[in-house]
Design a protein around this motif. Structure first.
Motif, short mmCIF file in Angstrom:
data_model
loop_
_atom_site.label_atom_id
_atom_site.label_comp_id
_atom_site.label_asym_id
_atom_site.label_seq_id
_atom_site.Cartn_x
_atom_site.Cartn_y
_atom_site.Cartn_z
N THR A 105 0.85 -1.19 0.00
CA THR A 105 0.00 0.00 0.00
C THR A 105 0.88 1.25 0.00
OG1 THR A 105 -0.05 0.30 2.40
CG2 THR A 105 -1.67 -1.22 1.47
N ASN A 106 0.23 2.39 -0.21
CA ASN A 106 0.95 3.67 -0.18
C ASN A 106 0.91 4.32 1.19
OD1 ASN A 106 1.89 3.80 -2.90
ND2 ASN A 106 -0.24 4.12 -3.55
N LEU A 107 0.56 3.58 2.22
CA LEU A 107 0.61 4.13 3.57
C LEU A 107 2.07 4.42 3.92
CD1 LEU A 107 -2.32 3.05 3.65
CD2 LEU A 107 -1.90 2.42 6.03
N LEU A 108 2.28 5.55 4.60
CA LEU A 108 3.64 5.90 5.01
C LEU A 108 4.00 5.13 6.28
CD1 LEU A 108 3.32 9.75 4.43
CD2 LEU A 108 4.44 8.05 2.94
N PRO A 109 5.29 5.01 6.58
CA PRO A 109 5.68 4.28 7.79
C PRO A 109 4.96 4.84 9.02
CG PRO A 109 7.61 4.77 6.48
CD PRO A 109 6.47 5.46 5.80
N GLY A 110 4.40 3.96 9.80
CA GLY A 110 3.73 4.39 11.03
C GLY A 110 2.30 4.85 10.83
N GLU A 111 1.84 4.91 9.58
CA GLU A 111 0.46 5.37 9.33
C GLU A 111 -0.55 4.24 9.53
OE1 GLU A 111 -0.17 9.13 6.32
OE2 GLU A 111 0.25 7.19 5.42
#
Lengths: 289, 753
Positions: free
Chosen positions: A158-164
């Motif tokens: 996914t395109n979630l950023l680290p920690g998101e």
């Protein structure tokens, strides 16, 4: 032997702090219907599991002031189907969410988990893409909102950023004459994974399709928003020519692979067939609204 | 029909004795048993389809804390390849190489070594530490690749027609003069077919717990179709005498033939012996799919010739069946059963046992027969069409009956095949209207059925009830049926009869549950045991009454004085006689052990309706009626369940089930998600019609019923699809992509309009 920690925080801030600190060793647990299976098979070995089900916002369903809906990322399918108004506004999204797993799995499985699992074949994703849903993400650097179709990056990614963490989905208000539908092709009748999945959301005014969105699953590395198919429908009376053009657009959008679940040829043909059938259901529903 | 109708318990749908335990979770399956001090065993499996094992270094695994024992092929008793040692249908030469790879790894999933450790995770980690030096070899998976002249040979010592070959065996069944037969034929149809290997799909994976004492006394708890098979195989493979092994059968979560063989028990026994700790092993579903079962994939060619009036004069079949990596495919079922429903003067059926780098096949419900019937019954459908005959009429015209000599040897006694055809023809299903894209097909099938060794012990308890012990794991209702029979014979309520499955130390030798033999055989030994008890009870009453035992009759659960003493004494009930047992001659009980004979073959005829989605290629079965000659339905609910279960498995085989291999020769769908067995919602109610033509050689008329219902199914489905589309598919499964591709045939749409 590696150690596994389990946390079940009550606030999003606590969850994000722990999740971000643990880095790539951490996994979010909502219903766990993908994660636990992956752990059991040895595919993932997390060092930390952050269970988000105790965070109120993640399990809430609210009707927004403008008449839309906000759905917590961890809301199980069974809970969504019991909501008194959601299914009338978004029957296609609901039927897609309710296709994730068996009746037993529905007690746990969520649309948020389905999206974050990153499978191109996730059932709820094409319907949410068609619905024009937005997702709220929160991470160490705060909140942001992006389109559902911008979340998947490829199979399992996914395109979630680290920690998101995915917090919730927001669905827009429904105008008169709007409805949606989701259909998938599986060789069996249930307990199976989509070979092709199509979500259609449209609005009909005076017999003419005034708005449409088409989401297409399991035919490319990510779920697709097929704008060409929507274009073919908008402005038409959903006549055979428009349906044929939209079906061709769906087939043309396919970039599938040959795998154990289906062939390129089969998936490409079926995408068009399902488009026509899904439009017919969505249109019939829209005409009643 | 000669149906016995005045029985009180035989023919009743009594509550199944195992029912309450199963629905409440109390039933103990193999993985439910635990012991103090127990450790866990795991298997290291070959990643390669074919590789010479040059060396195995287990030192790192042995050094891992928590690891208690490691075993490999050198711990297993070797059976040299030049001398066959048969145990039932298995050859120990192949068994010793299947439970643990010896010279070579022969398929991905083939066991290389096994580890026992204090936890499952440590055992799994230890497996990863075992260093195996493989010389990777070329491999083949499919039949055509395995029989090519330049195919990689799995076993150099096996030859066919003088040369090393992957053809491990040939079996021929002959009757009349086949060439003469085809000279007489006026219409000849010849077609070729292929089927994919399919797994038995039992829900319970293989599991066992084994404890070995310091004196080598060994106890095995495991899920199998035969505790005596488990004992014997384990004894052979470990060198422990059978008398030192006690094999306790767990409740079984499905077998369908796939648990007539061992995988884990010898390994767990050796690990337990080495470690001195009880060892538990439970396969994952992935291990089940990669390394156990399935039944053969096949290719076949069938040619049938008939006169214009429909009289079949010649039938020829050639069947190539996959054995997997070690010999032993069920060619006997294919060549022996395929043409047996028909009275054909000239028959030639030939089967070939073909090796390739996939898991060794295991028995599956009428092994080989469904493969043969699929081809034969499809060709018969085409023949009926060519002759413009109703397909059931064609079968009726040629049906085997009493006195018909089957090509595989015997002359049939009174059989019920014609009755199944007539019942199918008369059934409302056969003439019900069909809609667009719908079609109807029929097919028949035959299975040998089996008798063989069984033991029973029937004991009267002190309070006058009954405990029956037999030696067969109950996979299809044998306990309920035996309770019905015993209650009937003794004239007591069936609830007073408890039926148990003994372990190898508590009941005499009983051959495994397979071949649809269990109720046939155990009913005989239970009947004879009960008859002996009734004789004892009459003698006891005679002694009490001081009359001749011949003047005592047993009726309604009590001894009654018969002429010339009729009415002179009050009847003595079973409870009263049991209470008097200590002073009137001691405990009351009897056991019988027999090699039973007289199991007669079974026949079925099925009607299937399908609907095809022409745009998606999906075939749904929308109505199904299975007619079967069941001999005598001792417990009709269970008989119907057996028939429905067989049909469900056949529909899966016909429409969706298949092993999908990736390019490196590994199964790519080793789980129930992508290995698509039917789920409930895929099937309509499966209607059954039980035709009862009692087996004249059995005290209750019993015939085996469990395997016949799988035999006709794939052909019935294929014939229905042909009827719906006017197009025939010659390969299984007829899955959506295959059917959709076939829909491009321009004639189809016209045929359906």
């Amino acid at each position: 032997m590696s150690e596994l920690r389990y946390l079940a925080p009550h606030t999003l801030d606590e969850a994000i702090a722990a999740f971000a600190a643990a880095g790539s060793a951490a996994r979010i647990l909502a219903g766990g219907t993908d994660l636990l299976v992956q752990m059991r098979s040895g595919a993932v070995k997390p060092g930390l599991i952050v269970d988000i089900k105790k965070i109120a916002e993640m399990t809430a369903i609210e009707q927004t002031a403008d008449g839309g809906f906000r759905i917590g990322a961890a809301v199980p399918g069974a809970v969504l189907s019991e909501h008194p108004r959601f299914g009338r506004a978004w029957p296609g999204v609901l039927e897609a969410v309710n296709l994730i797993g068996s009746t037993q799995v529905q007690g746990r499985a969520s649309a948020g988990g389905n999206l974050c699992n990153g499978s191109p074949a996730g059932d709820s994703v094409p319907a949410l893409v068609a619905a024009g849903a937005m997702v709220t993400l929160q991470g160490p650097n705060g909140r942001r909102e992006i389109k559902v179709e911008d979340i998947p990056a490829g199979p399992g990614r996914t395109n979630l950023l680290p920690g998101e963490i995915l917090v919730s989905f927001t669905l827009p208000p429904r105008p008169k004459g709007a409805s949606d539908a989701y259909l998938r092709m599986i060789p069996r009748t249930e307990m199976d994974i989509a070979v092709v999945g199509v979500g259609v959301n449209l609005t009909i005014k005076d017999g003419v399709c005034t708005a449409a969105r088409v989401g297409l699953g399991a035919v490319a590395p990510t779920v697709l928003l097929v704008e060409a198919a929507a274009k073919a429908l908008i402005g038409s009376k959903l006549d055979d020519a428009a349906l044929k053009a939209a079906a061709s657009a769906c087939s043309a959008a396919c970039r599938p692979i040959d795998d154990k679940r289906g062939t390129i040829v089969y998936r490409t043909k079926v995408a068009g067939v399902l488009l026509k059938r899904t439009v017919a259901i969505a249109a019939a529903r829209a005409r009643e609204n | 029909m000669n149906v016995i109708s005045n029985n009180k318990w035989i023919g009743q749908r009594t509550i199944r004795p195992d029912g309450a335990d199963k629905v409440t979770g109390r039933a103990a399956f193999a993985a439910d048993t635990n012991m103090p001090g127990m450790i866990w065993g795991k298997v290291l499996r070959s990643p390669h389809p074919h590789a010479r094992i040059k060396s195995i270094d287990t030192s790192k695994a042995e050094a891992l804390p928590g690891v208690k024992a490691v075993v490999s092929a050198r711990d297993i008793v070797d059976f040299p390849v030049d001398k066959s040692v048969m145990l039932g249908i298995q050859d120990m030469r192949w068994m010793c190489r299947n439970v643990m790879a010896r010279e070579k790894a022969l398929f991905p999933g083939h066991p290389i070594a096994a580890v026992a450790a204090t936890t499952e995770a440590i055992a799994a980690h230890a497996c990863e530490l075992i260093e195996v030096d493989y010389e990777v070899l070329p491999w083949s998976i499919e039949i055509d690749d395995a029989i090519r002249p330049d195919a990689p040979i799995l076993h150099d010592f096996l030859t066919f027609e003088g040369k090393p070959s992957n053809i491990a065996g040939k079996l021929e069944v002959k009757k009349g003069d086949i060439e003469q037969g085809f000279r007489e034929a006026e219409v000849v149809i010849e077609r070729s077919f292929s089927t994919r290997p399919v797994h038995q799909g039992y829900i319970e994976p293989h599991a066992c717990l084994v404890s070995v004492g310091a004196d080598n006394k060994t106890t095995i708890w495991s899920s199998s179709q035969g505790q005596f098979m488990v004992r014997a195989m384990t004894a052979y493979l470990t060198g422990i005498p059978q008398s030192d092994i006690r094999a306790i059968p767990a409740e079984i979560g499905g077998g369908f033939g796939g648990k007539t063989i061992v995988y884990l028990e010898p390994l767990a026994t050796l690990l337990a012996k080495k470690s001195g700790r009880p060892v538990k092993m439970v396969m994952t579903r992935e291990e089940v799919m990669r390394a156990t079962g399935p039944t053969s994939g096949s290719k076949s060619t069938v040619k049938i010739g008939a006169k214009k009036d429909g009289t079949i004069v010649a039938a020829q079949g050639t069947f190539w069946l996959q054995a997997g990596a070690l010999p032993g495919s069920p060619i006997r079922g294919a060549v022996g059963c395929s043409f047996s429903p028909y009275d054909i003067p000239h028959v030639l059926a030939v089967g070939f046992d073909v090796l390739s780098n996939r898991s060794k096949v295991a028995a599956y419900r009428a092994p080989g027969a469904p493969i043969g019937a699929y081809a034969v019954e499809c060709v018969l459908d085409e023949l009926a069409e060519a002759l413009r005959m109703d397909p059931l009429e064609l079968r009726l015209k040629n049906a085997a009956k009493q006195g018909t000599k089957a090509a595989f040897g015997p002359v049939f006694p009174r059989i019920g095949y014609i009755e199944t055809l007539e019942a199918a023809k008369a059934h409302p299903h056969y003439t019900a209207p069909l809609g667009k894209w719908q079609g109807r097909g029929v097919a028949s099938g035959f299975w040998f059925n089996a008798g063989g060794e069984s033991s029973a012990q029937v004991n009267i308890t002190e309070d006058g009830n009954v405990v029956v012990t037999t030696g067969h794991p109950d996979v299809g209702g044998s306990r309920a049926a035996i309770a019905n029979i015993c209650a009937e014979l003794l004239g007591i309520d069936y609830k007073r009869v408890s039926v148990l499955i003994g372990d190898t130390a508590t009941i005499g030798f009983s051959n495994l549950t397979g071949g649809s033999r269990v109720l046939f055989a155990s009913a005989i030994v239970v009947t004879q045991s009960t008859d002996k008890i009734i004789t004892t009870l009459r003698e006891r009453a005679a002694k009490i009454w001081e009359i001749d035992p011949e003047a005592v009759k047993w009726e309604n659960g009590a001894a009654h004085p018969a002429s010339p003493n009729a009415g002179q004494f009050e009847p003595l009930t079973l409870a009263e006689l049991a209470a008097k047992a200590p002073v009137m001659g001691g405990p009351i009980g009897a056991g019988v052990q027999l090699n039973t004979e007289g199991a007669e073959g079974g026949f079925g005829t099925h009607i299937c309706d399908v609907e095809v989605d022409p745009e998606l290629g999906i075939v749904r079965v929308i109505r199904y009626t299975a007619v079967q000659d069941v001999g005598r339905a001792i417990h009709p609910g269970y008989v119907e369940g057996q028939i429905q279960g067989g049909v469900a498995q056949g529909i899966g085989w016909a429409l969706n089930e298949e092993y999908i291999y990736n390019k490196s020769g590994k199964v790519d769908n080793p789980g129930f998600l992508d290995y698509r067995m039917p789920v409930c919602s895929d099937l309509p109610m499966l209607d059954t019609v039980m035709v009862e033509v009692p087996n004249p050689k059995h005290p209750q008329g019993v015939k085996g019923v469990g395997e016949v219902p799988l035999v006709p199914v794939m052909a019935a489905v294929a014939n229905a699809i042909h009827n719906a589309l006017g197009k025939r598919f010659y390969s299984l499964p007829m899955s959506p992509p295959v059917v959709l591709e076939g829909m491009e045939d321009p004639e189809i749409r016209q045929a359906a309009e």
